[in-house]
Design a protein around this motif. Structure first.
Motif, PDB file in Angstrom:
ATOM      1  N   ALA A  12       0.845  -1.210   0.000  1.00  0.00           N
ATOM      2  CA  ALA A  12       0.000   0.000   0.000  1.00  0.00           C
ATOM      3  C   ALA A  12       0.875   1.253   0.000  1.00  0.00           C
ATOM      4  O   ALA A  12       0.632   2.189  -0.772  1.00  0.00           O
ATOM      5  N   ASP A  13       1.938   1.216   0.789  1.00  0.00           N
ATOM      6  CA  ASP A  13       2.857   2.374   0.841  1.00  0.00           C
ATOM      7  C   ASP A  13       3.495   2.600  -0.534  1.00  0.00           C
ATOM      8  O   ASP A  13       3.578   3.720  -1.018  1.00  0.00           O
ATOM      9  N   ALA A  14       3.911   1.513  -1.147  1.00  0.00           N
ATOM     10  CA  ALA A  14       4.560   1.616  -2.465  1.00  0.00           C
ATOM     11  C   ALA A  14       3.595   2.244  -3.475  1.00  0.00           C
ATOM     12  O   ALA A  14       3.967   3.128  -4.250  1.00  0.00           O
ATOM     13  N   LEU A  15       2.329   1.814  -3.432  1.00  0.00           N
ATOM     14  CA  LEU A  15       1.356   2.325  -4.410  1.00  0.00           C
ATOM     15  C   LEU A  15       0.980   3.784  -4.163  1.00  0.00           C
ATOM     16  O   LEU A  15       0.539   4.472  -5.084  1.00  0.00           O
ATOM     17  N   THR A  16       1.203   4.271  -2.943  1.00  0.00           N
ATOM     18  CA  THR A  16       0.924   5.711  -2.734  1.00  0.00           C
ATOM     19  C   THR A  16       1.983   6.553  -3.453  1.00  0.00           C
ATOM     20  O   THR A  16       1.694   7.625  -3.949  1.00  0.00           O
ATOM     21  N   THR A  17       3.205   5.985  -3.537  1.00  0.00           N
ATOM     22  CA  THR A  17       4.246   6.722  -4.288  1.00  0.00           C
ATOM     23  C   THR A  17       4.085   6.485  -5.792  1.00  0.00           C
ATOM     24  O   THR A  17       4.192   7.395  -6.587  1.00  0.00           O
ATOM     25  N   LEU A  18       3.812   5.239  -6.124  1.00  0.00           N
ATOM     26  CA  LEU A  18       3.708   4.872  -7.551  1.00  0.00           C
ATOM     27  C   LEU A  18       2.271   5.097  -8.020  1.00  0.00           C
ATOM     28  O   LEU A  18       1.502   4.168  -8.264  1.00  0.00           O
ATOM     29  N   LYS A  19       1.932   6.379  -8.190  1.00  0.00           N
ATOM     30  CA  LYS A  19       0.520   6.770  -8.412  1.00  0.00           C
ATOM     31  C   LYS A  19      -0.045   6.275  -9.741  1.00  0.00           C
ATOM     32  O   LYS A  19      -1.234   6.116  -9.921  1.00  0.00           O
ATOM     33  N   GLU A  20       0.811   6.025 -10.691  1.00  0.00           N
ATOM     34  CA  GLU A  20       0.324   5.598 -12.021  1.00  0.00           C
ATOM     35  C   GLU A  20       0.142   4.078 -12.092  1.00  0.00           C
ATOM     36  O   GLU A  20      -0.300   3.563 -13.104  1.00  0.00           O
ATOM     37  N   TRP A  21       0.522   3.395 -11.009  1.00  0.00           N
ATOM     38  CA  TRP A  21       0.488   1.935 -11.024  1.00  0.00           C
ATOM     39  C   TRP A  21      -0.712   1.422 -10.219  1.00  0.00           C
ATOM     40  O   TRP A  21      -1.177   2.095  -9.308  1.00  0.00           O
ATOM     41  N   SER A  22      -1.165   0.258 -10.551  1.00  0.00           N
ATOM     42  CA  SER A  22      -2.260  -0.345  -9.761  1.00  0.00           C
ATOM     43  C   SER A  22      -1.975  -1.829  -9.554  1.00  0.00           C
ATOM     44  O   SER A  22      -1.192  -2.437 -10.287  1.00  0.00           O
ATOM     45  N   LEU A  23      -2.618  -2.361  -8.539  1.00  0.00           N
ATOM     46  CA  LEU A  23      -2.454  -3.789  -8.236  1.00  0.00           C
ATOM     47  C   LEU A  23      -3.172  -4.619  -9.299  1.00  0.00           C
ATOM     48  O   LEU A  23      -4.247  -4.247  -9.771  1.00  0.00           O
ATOM     49  N   VAL A  24      -2.588  -5.731  -9.678  1.00  0.00           N
ATOM     50  CA  VAL A  24      -3.239  -6.667 -10.607  1.00  0.00           C
ATOM     51  C   VAL A  24      -4.290  -7.450  -9.809  1.00  0.00           C
ATOM     52  O   VAL A  24      -4.012  -7.907  -8.700  1.00  0.00           O
ATOM     53  N   ASP A  25      -5.500  -7.567 -10.367  1.00  0.00           N
ATOM     54  CA  ASP A  25      -6.549  -8.324  -9.657  1.00  0.00           C
ATOM     55  C   ASP A  25      -6.083  -9.756  -9.388  1.00  0.00           C
ATOM     56  O   ASP A  25      -5.615 -10.445 -10.308  1.00  0.00           O
ATOM     57  N   GLY A  26      -6.177 -10.151  -8.130  1.00  0.00           N
ATOM     58  CA  GLY A  26      -5.900 -11.550  -7.781  1.00  0.00           C
ATOM     59  C   GLY A  26      -4.435 -11.951  -7.852  1.00  0.00           C
ATOM     60  O   GLY A  26      -4.113 -13.142  -7.850  1.00  0.00           O
ATOM     61  N   ARG A  27      -3.570 -10.957  -7.924  1.00  0.00           N
ATOM     62  CA  ARG A  27      -2.140 -11.327  -7.986  1.00  0.00           C
ATOM     63  C   ARG A  27      -1.326 -10.258  -7.279  1.00  0.00           C
ATOM     64  O   ARG A  27      -1.621  -9.075  -7.394  1.00  0.00           O
TER      65      ARG A  27
END
Ligand code: HBI
Length: 98
Positions: A12-27
């Motif tokens: 979650a912390d990483a994704l707050t910095t990497l704003k253009e990225w999103s988690l892959v569903d189910g992975r």
């Protein structure tokens, strides 16, 4: 160097910095799609990322058609995300801005 798998909070912390990225569903992986002016620009970008990836011994999972590059990052050795994915994503964001 033993690679550590990021836990949910670290992801979650990483994704707050990497704003253009999103988690892959189910992975436990992150994704981003980049669009370039043409194939030449897309492939030039891929070449730069490929050289970085090989030096870092950490490779993207990616798909390219014409001027679009779809990138997924994960660390196979830990079956999840690691700091190597964060670093590669930061590199990708940096050169895409240039
Ligand atoms: N790339 N994305 C990714 N994940 C890995 O675990 C990985 C890699 N490139 C090379 C690599 N591991 C080597 O350390 C060997 O484990 C293949």
């Amino acid at each position: 160097m033993t690679l550590k798998k990021l836990d949910a909070q670290e992801q979650a912390d990483a994704l707050t910095t990497l704003k253009e990225w999103s988690l892959v569903d189910g992975r436990e992986a992150i994704k981003r799609t980049l669009v370039f002016k043409d194939f030449n620009a897309a492939f030039g970008f891929m070449t730069r990322v490929a050289l970085y990836a090989d030096k870092a011994d950490h490779h993207p999972e990616w798909f390219n058609v014409y001027n679009r590059v779809e990138i997924t990052l994960a660390t196979h050795d830990v079956q999840g995300l690691s700091v190597r994915d964060v670093n590669l994503a930061k590199f990708i964001d940096e050169i895409f801005k240039q």
